[in-house]
Design an enzyme around this catalytic site. Sequence first.
Site, PDB file in Angstrom:
ATOM      1  CB  CYS A  61       7.077   0.573  -2.125  1.00  0.00           C
ATOM      2  SG  CYS A  61       6.296   1.531  -0.815  1.00  0.00           S
ATOM      3  CB  CYS A  64       9.113   1.157   0.852  1.00  0.00           C
ATOM      4  SG  CYS A  64       7.472   0.401   0.972  1.00  0.00           S
TER       5      CYS A  64
END
Length: 135
Positions: A61, A64
């Site tokens: 991600c 993230c």
Amino acid sequence: MGAGLSTDIRQTSTRLYNRSPSIQKGGQVIAFHSSTKWRIHFESAKQTSKLMVVDFTASWCGPCRYIDPAINEFAVKYTDVDFIKIDVDELFDVAQDFGVQAMPTFLLMKRGKIVDKVVGAKKDDLQKKIDKHRF
């Protein structure tokens, strides 16, 4: 750049999530790799009024990874707050239990109850909510 970004959990694979039963500390952020160990920690956290910030993340991600340094900074700054990292691919069942649909999702919890939530790499929003719920 990156503010407000999130990644849909439906893009994750459903591979096995209990690869390692250990808890690893990176600075002051605790990463859980076992659903059982997470549940034990979660149950014990219900006995304290200490704020716990649970970061639902994934290694693939981008948002993230973007916010990860800020989370580490917060863990150093807010020593009175527990910072937990849960990879949704490893602990898919835990992510499902909390209804996580996008990454990153940050759940702010006290005594086992969700008191606030931030979805996306929104550093300022997360910091404001941590400040609001710390005490």
